[in-house]
Design an enzyme around this catalytic site. Structure first.
Site, PDB file in Angstrom:
ATOM      1  N   GLY A 120       9.226  21.308 -62.099  1.00  0.00           N
ATOM      2  CA  GLY A 120      10.372  21.589 -61.235  1.00  0.00           C
ATOM      3  C   GLY A 120      10.284  20.857 -59.918  1.00  0.00           C
ATOM      4  N   GLY A 147       8.530  18.933 -52.551  1.00  0.00           N
ATOM      5  CA  GLY A 147       8.032  17.970 -53.523  1.00  0.00           C
ATOM      6  C   GLY A 147       8.241  18.445 -54.941  1.00  0.00           C
ATOM      7  N   LYS A 176       1.236  19.857 -57.259  1.00  0.00           N
ATOM      8  CA  LYS A 176       2.411  19.746 -56.398  1.00  0.00           C
ATOM      9  C   LYS A 176       2.270  18.495 -55.545  1.00  0.00           C
ATOM     10  CE  LYS A 176       5.151  22.436 -53.078  1.00  0.00           C
ATOM     11  NZ  LYS A 176       5.265  23.748 -52.386  1.00  0.00           N
ATOM     12  N   ASP A 235       9.157  33.191 -46.470  1.00  0.00           N
ATOM     13  CA  ASP A 235      10.188  32.960 -47.487  1.00  0.00           C
ATOM     14  C   ASP A 235       9.949  33.847 -48.707  1.00  0.00           C
ATOM     15  OD1 ASP A 235      12.554  31.785 -48.286  1.00  0.00           O
ATOM     16  OD2 ASP A 235      11.587  30.093 -49.268  1.00  0.00           O
ATOM     17  N   ASP A 284       1.990  29.256 -34.448  1.00  0.00           N
ATOM     18  CA  ASP A 284       2.789  28.062 -34.720  1.00  0.00           C
ATOM     19  C   ASP A 284       4.253  28.413 -34.899  1.00  0.00           C
ATOM     20  OD1 ASP A 284       0.546  26.584 -34.561  1.00  0.00           O
ATOM     21  OD2 ASP A 284       0.433  26.050 -36.695  1.00  0.00           O
TER      22      ASP A 284
END
Length: 351
Positions: A19, A24, A41, A139, A165
């Protein structure tokens, strides 16, 4: 991009594409020496000014997830650069051969309470491990929860960030994540926190239970307005049992517009879900025991008896004499076939 049969990092042979992700492509591969399957990946090549930032983010994903050794988080096994792809970086992870819960929702619709509990406990446990390392996922959604043969995994830490961050990224004006799973304060520009990960988990559980997220609007302003009003009650479809009140309360708390009114931590969510599961199993056991007791009382009650079974009444007189054993050849009587034999077939006379 990579083709079937290519070998990366001198030991992982590409077998097929799995996928395309946000950063990426992902491939199924096999370790040429150990004969084990893995997922590779690879960062998409880019010539734009954001290339350096993307590579830094990709490297951060590998380092972050490598720190997280937990049964509910996908494991990172290796990392390196691919010279044949202009030193494109790649991450080698365990291969999870199972559907995401987005696929489960599409194929099978809303899920029963027992599955919701499994997802809640697994995801909250994985988030606990990440949060203890100071890492936000950012997410959480059905597509990033995958059902493996040995449990549920939280995947795709491609936009994960250390908490410090994230504050810097938010100040720069970046909005990273999937809007319908994002907490209203984050949509309004506040930094992501552990509470925003819990909000996303709440939306995920609500969607898995009811088939739709609590709010959905392509306009961010409208989405924020709906989220600030608080979530509607959970209403699973009619063919599923209702959601137990304690679990619904837990999910709706995760969806509270005020982050201070959400559960204190992912660890608290996991503990609450495990307590609810324990209570549900106790109630199920009591109900089963009660049913068995009722059956035992019925079986031991001497006043209860089976109804008398009477033989059928004889047929009315028809003028045909009743059939006796002598009407049936002995060979048929021995087989127990109580029907008259066919009459013998007469041989044709010779002309």
């Amino acid at each position: 991009m990579l083709r079937n049969g290519d070998v990366v990092l001198q030991r992982y042979q590409i077998e097929s594409a799995l996928g395309q992700g946000g950063m990426g492509a992902v491939f199924r591969a096999r370790h040429v020496h150990l004969d084990t399957e893995v997922a590779v990946k690879v960062l998409q090549r880019s010539t734009g000014p954001e290339t350096a930032a993307l590579m830094a983010r990709f490297l951060r994903e590998a380092k972050l997830v490598a720190k997280l050794n937990h049964p509910n988080i996908v494991r990172v096994l290796d990392f390196g650069l691919i010279p044949e792809l202009d030193d494109a970086p790649c991450i080698v992870m365990e291969l999870i051969d199972g559907p995401s819960f987005e696929d489960v929702l599409i194929d099978h619709g809303p899920q029963p309470f027992e599955v919701l509990l499994d997802v809640c406990i697994a995801a909250a446990s994985g988030l606990t491990a990440a949060h203890e390392q100071g890492i936000l996922h950012r997410d959480v959604k059905p597509a990033n929860l995958v059902r493996a043969a040995d449990g549920i995994r939280l995947v795709d830490f491609g936009i994960a960030l250390p908490l410090a961050d994230d504050v810097r990224l938010t100040r720069a004006g970046a909005l990273v994540g999937t809007p319908i799973y994002m907490a209203p304060e984050h949509l309004l520009g506040a930094p992501a926190t552990y509470a925003t990960d819990l909000y996303a988990l709440g939306v995920t559980l609500y969607e898995l239970a009811c088939g739709l997220p609590p709010y959905d609007d392509k306009d961010l302003g409208s989405l924020v307005q709906m989220a600030m009003k608080g979530p509607p009650a959970m209403e699973p479809p009619d063919d599923l049992p209702p959601i137990p009140g304690l679990f619904e309360q837990l999910v709706l708390r995760m969806l509270a517009p005020d982050p201070n009114r959400r559960p204190e931590s992912a660890a608290h969510v996991a503990a609450a879900a495990m307590s609810i599961r324990k209570e549900a199993r106790k109630r199920a056991a009591r109900a089963s025991s009660s049913a068995l007791d009722d059956f035992a009382r019925l079986s031991s009650d001497s006043s209860q008896s089976l109804p008398e079974v009477r033989p059928p009444a004889p047929p009315a007189e028809s003028g045909v004499p009743p059939r006796t054993d002598s009407d049936v050849p002995s060979s048929i009587r021995e087989r127990g076939t109580w029907s008259r034999p066919f009459p013998p077939v007469k041989k044709p006379s010779k002309s």
